[in-house]
Scaffold this active site. Structure first.
Site, PDB file in Angstrom:
ATOM      1  N   THR A  22      20.284  24.103  52.025  1.00 38.20           N
ATOM      2  CA  THR A  22      21.088  22.922  52.338  1.00 38.20           C
ATOM      3  C   THR A  22      21.160  21.934  51.164  1.00 38.20           C
ATOM      4  O   THR A  22      20.290  21.937  50.304  1.00 38.20           O
ATOM      5  CB  THR A  22      20.437  22.222  53.545  1.00 38.20           C
ATOM      6  OG1 THR A  22      20.283  23.199  54.538  1.00 38.20           O
ATOM      7  CG2 THR A  22      21.186  21.030  54.030  1.00 38.20           C
ATOM      8  N   THR A  31      25.403  23.527  53.947  1.00 37.84           N
ATOM      9  CA  THR A  31      24.306  24.491  53.830  1.00 37.84           C
ATOM     10  C   THR A  31      24.718  25.952  53.931  1.00 37.84           C
ATOM     11  O   THR A  31      25.759  26.271  54.495  1.00 37.84           O
ATOM     12  CB  THR A  31      23.248  24.208  54.923  1.00 37.84           C
ATOM     13  OG1 THR A  31      22.094  24.990  54.691  1.00 37.84           O
ATOM     14  CG2 THR A  31      23.767  24.507  56.309  1.00 37.84           C
ATOM     15  N   ASN A  67      21.948  27.611  54.943  1.00 32.58           N
ATOM     16  CA  ASN A  67      20.671  27.684  55.657  1.00 32.58           C
ATOM     17  C   ASN A  67      19.544  27.968  54.664  1.00 32.58           C
ATOM     18  O   ASN A  67      19.136  27.070  53.955  1.00 32.58           O
ATOM     19  CB  ASN A  67      20.682  28.690  56.805  1.00 32.58           C
ATOM     20  CG  ASN A  67      19.491  28.478  57.726  1.00 32.58           C
ATOM     21  OD1 ASN A  67      18.937  27.397  57.752  1.00 32.58           O
ATOM     22  ND2 ASN A  67      19.096  29.487  58.453  1.00 32.58           N
ATOM     23  N   ASP A  88      19.404  29.773  62.878  1.00 35.95           N
ATOM     24  CA  ASP A  88      19.223  28.459  63.514  1.00 35.95           C
ATOM     25  C   ASP A  88      19.357  28.527  65.039  1.00 35.95           C
ATOM     26  O   ASP A  88      19.041  27.570  65.740  1.00 35.95           O
ATOM     27  CB  ASP A  88      20.228  27.442  62.958  1.00 35.95           C
ATOM     28  CG  ASP A  88      19.709  26.759  61.700  1.00 35.95           C
ATOM     29  OD1 ASP A  88      18.505  26.888  61.398  1.00 35.95           O
ATOM     30  OD2 ASP A  88      20.496  26.085  61.013  1.00 35.95           O
ATOM     31  N   SER A 145      21.715  22.386  64.690  1.00 37.78           N
ATOM     32  CA  SER A 145      21.337  22.011  63.331  1.00 37.78           C
ATOM     33  C   SER A 145      20.420  20.796  63.346  1.00 37.78           C
ATOM     34  O   SER A 145      20.327  20.082  64.345  1.00 37.78           O
ATOM     35  CB  SER A 145      22.613  21.672  62.559  1.00 37.78           C
ATOM     36  OG  SER A 145      22.302  21.141  61.295  1.00 37.78           O
ATOM     37  N   SER A 146      19.751  20.580  62.214  1.00 42.09           N
ATOM     38  CA  SER A 146      18.974  19.346  62.039  1.00 42.09           C
ATOM     39  C   SER A 146      19.638  18.432  61.012  1.00 42.09           C
ATOM     40  O   SER A 146      19.085  17.364  60.682  1.00 42.09           O
ATOM     41  CB  SER A 146      17.562  19.663  61.545  1.00 42.09           C
ATOM     42  OG  SER A 146      16.900  20.498  62.438  1.00 42.09           O
TER      43      SER A 146
HETATM   44  O1  DON Z   1      21.275  23.212  59.939  1.00 43.64           O
HETATM   45  C1  DON Z   1      20.071  23.187  59.747  1.00 43.64           C
HETATM   46  O2  DON Z   1      19.319  22.440  60.322  1.00 43.64           O
HETATM   47  C2  DON Z   1      19.478  24.137  58.722  1.00 43.64           C
HETATM   48  N1  DON Z   1      20.311  25.286  58.582  1.00 43.64           N
HETATM   49  C3  DON Z   1      19.306  23.410  57.435  1.00 43.64           C
HETATM   50  C4  DON Z   1      18.698  24.263  56.358  1.00 43.64           C
HETATM   51  C5  DON Z   1      18.089  23.507  55.239  1.00 43.64           C
HETATM   52  O3  DON Z   1      18.050  22.310  55.212  1.00 43.64           O
HETATM   53  C6  DON Z   1      17.455  24.354  54.186  1.00 43.64           C
HETATM   54  N2  DON Z   1      17.040  23.537  53.078  1.00 43.64           N
HETATM   55  N3  DON Z   1      15.967  23.264  52.757  1.00 43.64           N
END
Ligand code: DON
Length: 576
Positions: free
Chosen positions: A385, A403, A405, A427, A456-457
């Site tokens: 991300t 992202t 992911n 996710d 998602s976060s």
């Molecule tokens: O949408 C999400 O929450 C995750 N796919 C985010 C992934 C992410 O932040 C990876 N980076 N460190």
């Protein structure tokens, strides 16, 4: 003389006391280490872009200088990150944008990936019902239907001002000319070299040995972007690029079809809006859990005087941890794609509901996560991300998190088109009760279904103060995104830090399960960690862990802009 001596002793006593108070928050050796690491703030008069790469920030600024607005710059920056930061910047992934126009109108765009039509609830389980975790992370089965190209064209259609060809022109040139590999990038590319070869079974520009200072040119991506620039959104979702993508995916175990691409739409959504003290916070709504969790955590800590407790003092850590624990427990049960599940948003954010959630909190003892579940809501049926922030010379502000992911997503690299594909399917909650790559445990609300968006976060967030735009902020970091955004806002608002200090300050994280507080290594006093252990908290300080890589922009009292580009990455703020 006696009086003077008394005064001197009093002064020494008072300053010693202050020293003790400060030490309780953070030890002097830690403070000096942080000071050494802290970057200088970037200040600008009118406009600014802060992103993970200097090249991307530069291209965003170039578009603004041409008279483009923040939305034009969003498109250019997003694509420039796909070229120069392929670790997370993408054409094969998805993201979210939260915006506030110069007239105060707010909104949010969801260009999150979707599960393919052929996806099914148990697609990652073996015949005994066990989760085959590799399958949702690497290779064709891990890929969700990409949303990024639909996202940039939705932004362009609704809010853009320059022609798309003009916006993409410097990005196409960058892909052709190449970008210079940084030390951090060289390290990462070397680390993933073998995985790329194993996954793609063929060499590519990403399987060459790179060192710091080398130039990486991506002519395939430059050609793809030129075709998109000429033919628009349809090039990706109906045209030649889409066909090549599907062909590649299908020869790599993928289940995405042309029908999936044809059906993909980015969606404009209402952001989550709430108050924290005098601030109005505007953040991402479901299918991201970001806005709701951020709101719950801030509302749960609001009654506690955390400014008095001190930045990163043990009492502050306890209050924030316990609020995080409760919000992430709710996340796992209630949150998912709003087009598929009914989320009781109003209740989850209501004072009535939240006021009971901290009832069992005590400074004497940690709440055990296993003793805590999601809150009960009567009548509710259960059923790597990157972030960038832009403020333009007109007063429009955006926060965007995008992202693939994991690092380089599924590791599948479409050589002919020049980009990586996401592994966003991880996710989803592949098996209720089983953790995904971020250790997040989900439930029915986030189970897999055809065309559904995975929870998602990501938490792209804007903040208003006294009715005026004040801050744009966000970060990568998987499950740690929400808590990193939270701490950055508190650092600026409660602890009067500059934007740069706020993004650089050490962070910690709790997500209900696993029941541990993660601390950035060597950033918190050992006696604080010991104190927390004595209260029953499980403390984890892993050597190489960083928590988030936050980028943000804040409006200073004199109207200038201050950028904060996280010291943890190659992030760069540029303004004019
Ligand atoms: O949408 C999400 O929450 C995750 N796919 C985010 C992934 C992410 O932040 C990876 N980076 N460190």
């Amino acid at each position: 003389m006696k009086k003077l001596l008394f005064l001197l002793i009093t002064i020494i006593f008072i300053s010693c006391k202050q020293e003790i108070k400060n030490t309780e928050a953070i030890s002097p050796e830690v403070t000096s280490q942080i000071k050494a690491d802290v970057k200088k703030s970037t200040i600008a008069d009118k406009a600014m872009v802060v992103s993970a790469r200097e090249e991307a920030s530069k291209i965003g600024i170039e578009i603004l200088k041409k008279g483009g607005n923040a939305f034009d710059a969003m498109i250019a920056t997003e694509m420039a990150l796909a070229v120069s930061f392929p670790f997370a910047g993408n054409l094969g992934g998805g993201g979210f944008m939260v915006y506030r126009t110069q007239y105060g109108e707010i909104g949010a765009l969801d260009y999150r990936e979707k599960a393919p039509l052929a996806a099914s609830r148990d697609m990652y389980l073996d015949e005994n019902g066990n989760f085959i975790s590799e399958k949702s992370k690497v290779g064709g089965m891990a890929v969700g239907v990409p949303g990024t190209i639909a996202g940039i064209f939705a932004v362009h259609e609704k809010l853009g001002s320059l022609p798309i060809e003009e916006i993409l022109e410097p990005v196409i040139a960058l892909a052709k000319r190449g970008f210079v590999i940084t030390r951090k990038q060289a390290k990462r590319l070397t680390h993933y070299n073998q995985v790329f070869l194993d996954t793609n079974k063929e060499p590519s520009i990403f399987t060459k040995a790179y060192k710091e200072g080398d130039t990486l040119k991506n002519s395939a991506l430059s050609t793809t972007l030129s075709r998109i620039s000429q033919n628009g959104r349809a090039e990706f979702y109906n045209g030649k690029t889409g066909e090549k993508l599907i062909k590649y995916l299908q020869s790599n175990n993928g289940i995405i079809t042309m029908q999936d691409l044809n059906a993909y739409e980015a969606v404009w959504r209402d952001p989550i809006v709430f108050n924290y003290k005098e601030l109005k916070i505007i953040s991402m709504s479901p299918p991201s859990s970001g806005g709701i969790c951020l709101a719950q955590i801030l509302k749960l800590i609001e009654p506690f005087p955390i400014k008095e407790y001190g930045h990163n003092s043990v009492k502050t850590i306890q209050v924030i941890t316990e609020a995080e624990r409760r919000a992430y427990a709710d996340r796992s049960f209630y949150l998912g794609d709003p087009d598929f599940v009914d989320i009781p948003v109003e209740t989850l954010l209501s004072d009535d509901y939240l006021s009971g959630r901290m009832d069992d909190f005590s400074f004497d003892k940690a709440t055990a996560s296993e003793s805590l579940s999601y809150g009960s809501i009567p009548g509710y049926e259960s059923d790597e991300t990157t972030h960038y922030s832009i403020v333009d010379q007109f007063g429009n502000a955006i926060a965007v998190t995008t992202t693939l992911n994991g690092a380089y997503g599924s590791k599948l690299y479409v050589k002919e088109l020049g980009f990586f594909l996401n592994n966003e399917m991880d996710d989803f909650s592949a098996k209720p009760g089983t953790a995904n790559m971020f250790g997040l445990v989900g439930g029915e609300a986030n189970s897999i279904a055809p065309q559904k968006r995975m929870l998602s976060s990501m938490t792209p967030t804007l903040v208003e103060k006294n009715g005026k735009f004040w801050m744009t902020v966000g970060t990568p970091g998987g499950s740690k995104i929400i808590t990193s955004v939270l701490q950055t806002i508190l650092n600026v608002y409660e602890y009067d830090m500059t934007m740069q200090e706020a993004v650089d300050a050490p962070r910690f994280h709790h997500q209900w399960l696993p029941d541990v507080i993660r601390f950035e290594p060597n950033s918190f006093p050992k006696d604080s960690l010991k104190y927390l252990e004595n209260k029953g908290y499980i403390v984890e300080e892993k050597k190489s862990t960083i928590i988030g890589k936050v980028d943000g922009i804040k409006i200073l009292p004199n109207g200038k802009l201050e950028g904060g580009a996280d010291r943890r990455g190659d992030d760069t703020a540029i303004g004019f």
